[in-house]
Design a protein around this motif. Sequence first.
Motif, short mmCIF file in Angstrom:
data_model
loop_
_atom_site.label_atom_id
_atom_site.label_comp_id
_atom_site.label_asym_id
_atom_site.label_seq_id
_atom_site.Cartn_x
_atom_site.Cartn_y
_atom_site.Cartn_z
N ALA A 250 44.04 44.96 52.32
CA ALA A 250 43.69 43.60 51.90
C ALA A 250 44.84 42.96 51.12
O ALA A 250 45.12 41.77 51.30
N ILE A 251 45.51 43.74 50.29
CA ILE A 251 46.67 43.21 49.56
C ILE A 251 47.72 42.70 50.54
O ILE A 251 48.31 41.63 50.36
N GLY A 252 47.94 43.45 51.62
CA GLY A 252 48.91 43.02 52.62
C GLY A 252 48.54 41.71 53.28
O GLY A 252 49.39 40.83 53.49
N HIS A 253 47.26 41.55 53.61
CA HIS A 253 46.80 40.30 54.22
C HIS A 253 46.98 39.12 53.26
O HIS A 253 47.41 38.03 53.66
N ILE A 254 46.65 39.32 52.00
CA ILE A 254 46.75 38.23 51.02
C ILE A 254 48.20 37.88 50.74
O ILE A 254 48.59 36.70 50.71
N ALA A 256 50.65 38.01 52.56
CA ALA A 256 51.30 37.35 53.69
C ALA A 256 51.23 35.83 53.59
O ALA A 256 52.03 35.14 54.24
N VAL A 257 50.31 35.31 52.76
CA VAL A 257 50.12 33.86 52.73
C VAL A 257 50.23 33.26 51.33
O VAL A 257 50.08 32.05 51.16
N THR A 258 50.48 34.08 50.31
CA THR A 258 50.59 33.53 48.96
C THR A 258 51.60 34.32 48.14
O THR A 258 51.77 35.53 48.34
N ALA A 259 52.25 33.61 47.23
CA ALA A 259 53.12 34.25 46.25
C ALA A 259 52.44 34.34 44.90
O ALA A 259 53.05 34.81 43.92
N LYS A 260 51.19 33.91 44.82
CA LYS A 260 50.46 33.98 43.56
C LYS A 260 50.10 35.43 43.23
O LYS A 260 50.06 36.27 44.13
N PRO A 261 49.84 35.72 41.95
CA PRO A 261 49.42 37.08 41.59
C PRO A 261 48.19 37.51 42.38
O PRO A 261 47.30 36.69 42.68
N ILE A 262 48.15 38.78 42.72
CA ILE A 262 47.04 39.35 43.47
C ILE A 262 46.19 40.21 42.54
O ILE A 262 46.72 41.04 41.80
N ILE A 263 44.88 40.01 42.60
CA ILE A 263 43.95 40.72 41.74
C ILE A 263 43.03 41.58 42.60
O ILE A 263 42.53 41.14 43.63
N VAL A 264 42.87 42.84 42.19
CA VAL A 264 41.97 43.75 42.90
C VAL A 264 41.15 44.53 41.89
O VAL A 264 41.68 45.09 40.94
N TYR A 265 39.84 44.53 42.07
CA TYR A 265 38.98 45.39 41.25
C TYR A 265 37.79 45.85 42.10
O TYR A 265 36.72 45.27 42.09
N PRO A 266 38.03 46.93 42.84
CA PRO A 266 37.00 47.48 43.74
C PRO A 266 35.91 48.21 42.98
O PRO A 266 36.05 48.53 41.79
N ASN A 267 34.82 48.48 43.69
CA ASN A 267 33.81 49.37 43.13
C ASN A 267 34.28 50.82 43.24
O ASN A 267 35.42 51.07 43.67
N ASN A 268 33.44 51.75 42.88
CA ASN A 268 33.89 53.15 42.88
C ASN A 268 33.70 53.84 44.22
O ASN A 268 33.91 55.05 44.33
N GLY A 269 33.28 53.09 45.25
CA GLY A 269 33.10 53.67 46.57
C GLY A 269 31.68 54.01 46.93
O GLY A 269 31.39 54.32 48.09
N ASP A 270 30.77 53.98 45.96
CA ASP A 270 29.36 54.24 46.26
C ASP A 270 28.81 53.12 47.15
O ASP A 270 29.32 51.99 47.15
N ALA A 298 51.98 47.87 46.19
CA ALA A 298 51.69 47.00 47.33
C ALA A 298 51.72 45.52 46.96
O ALA A 298 51.79 44.66 47.85
N GLY A 299 51.66 45.22 45.66
CA GLY A 299 51.78 43.84 45.24
C GLY A 299 50.71 43.33 44.29
O GLY A 299 50.77 42.18 43.86
N ALA A 300 49.74 44.14 43.93
CA ALA A 300 48.70 43.70 42.99
C ALA A 300 49.25 43.71 41.57
O ALA A 300 49.92 44.66 41.16
N SER A 301 48.94 42.67 40.80
CA SER A 301 49.40 42.62 39.41
C SER A 301 48.25 42.47 38.42
O SER A 301 48.50 42.39 37.21
N LEU A 302 47.02 42.42 38.90
CA LEU A 302 45.83 42.51 38.07
C LEU A 302 44.92 43.53 38.74
O LEU A 302 44.51 43.34 39.90
#
Length: 324
Positions: A250-254, A256-270, A298-302
């Motif tokens: 998902a980071i790669g897809h995002i 590809a179209v933005t230079a803004k900071p990328i934020i990721v906070y997934p669940n624990n997989g349950d 990969a590019g996430a900064s948050l």
Amino acid sequence: MLGVIEQTLATQSPLIIDGAMATELEHRGVDTTSELWSAIALIQAPQSVRDVHEAYFEAGANIAITNTYQANIPAFEKCGISHEEAERLIGTAASVALEARERYRQHHANASNASTNDSFPNDARPLLVAGSVGPYGAFLADGSEYTGSYHLSNTAYQDFHRSRMQILSDSGIDLFAFETMPNIGEVQALIGLLSAEFPDHEAWVSFSLGDSGHLCDGTVLETAAAIADACPQISAIGVNCVQPELVTDAIGHISAVTAKPIIVYPNNGDIYHPDAKTWTRCAGALSLSNMASRWAEAGASLIGGCCRTSPADIHDLAKALYRN
């Protein structure tokens, strides 16, 4: 002029997002099985909400997300709560998060700049409060935030979100968090509302995904990210409450179209079962702390956690990112 996210990233990068609210409230004895989910604690135990926020700051989080994901006026009114009381409860959600930040700062005012394990910045690090704006699907309380299978007009979406955003703004939050967004029409409506009525605020947009390349409603992730990128007030774009194994792609897809900071906070997989409102534990899920460095590379900064994560998970994630 730099926005609050850009300014904060200039001080520390990556930034650490907090983890689950409902999971931690349950550990503290709060029953969150009602349609209000974690927002029930704003009525029954607001001090517990404050304590959870403070626990995440103690764990290393830079950003606390207010307990307003499911706290909206229609949801409270549906449960027999007056409009005025609903407004007060949303304000309470913001005030206890801000109080937790102040309590943390006071507690550490005379502490050294390093934490007790010397692994990540502590009292000197920047601390923000983001006002959670959960999707209309959360109000439906049927798991629609994981399907995106609902449709309102642009005006109806804005009417639904406006009052919560106004209360959060008036309460002094640092930015909005448009989170777990599964529906591109709703995202466009929120961006329009932000631009038209909250010109002095910024927000991040984090999407709920059906797979690593598509929102739950089927919208191509690059398309959704490009729409968010076009709004100057959107300061970060990413995903949340997705399974950890989807994040890197998902980071790669995002990116590809933005230079803004990328934020990721997934669940624990349950795995969540919306009909029964229960979870199935995923024993083989990827560890957030093990994956955090990969996501940063990969590019996430948050980076942080969502459902089923804990202060211990955020501590381990922060320690992994700031390992000496």
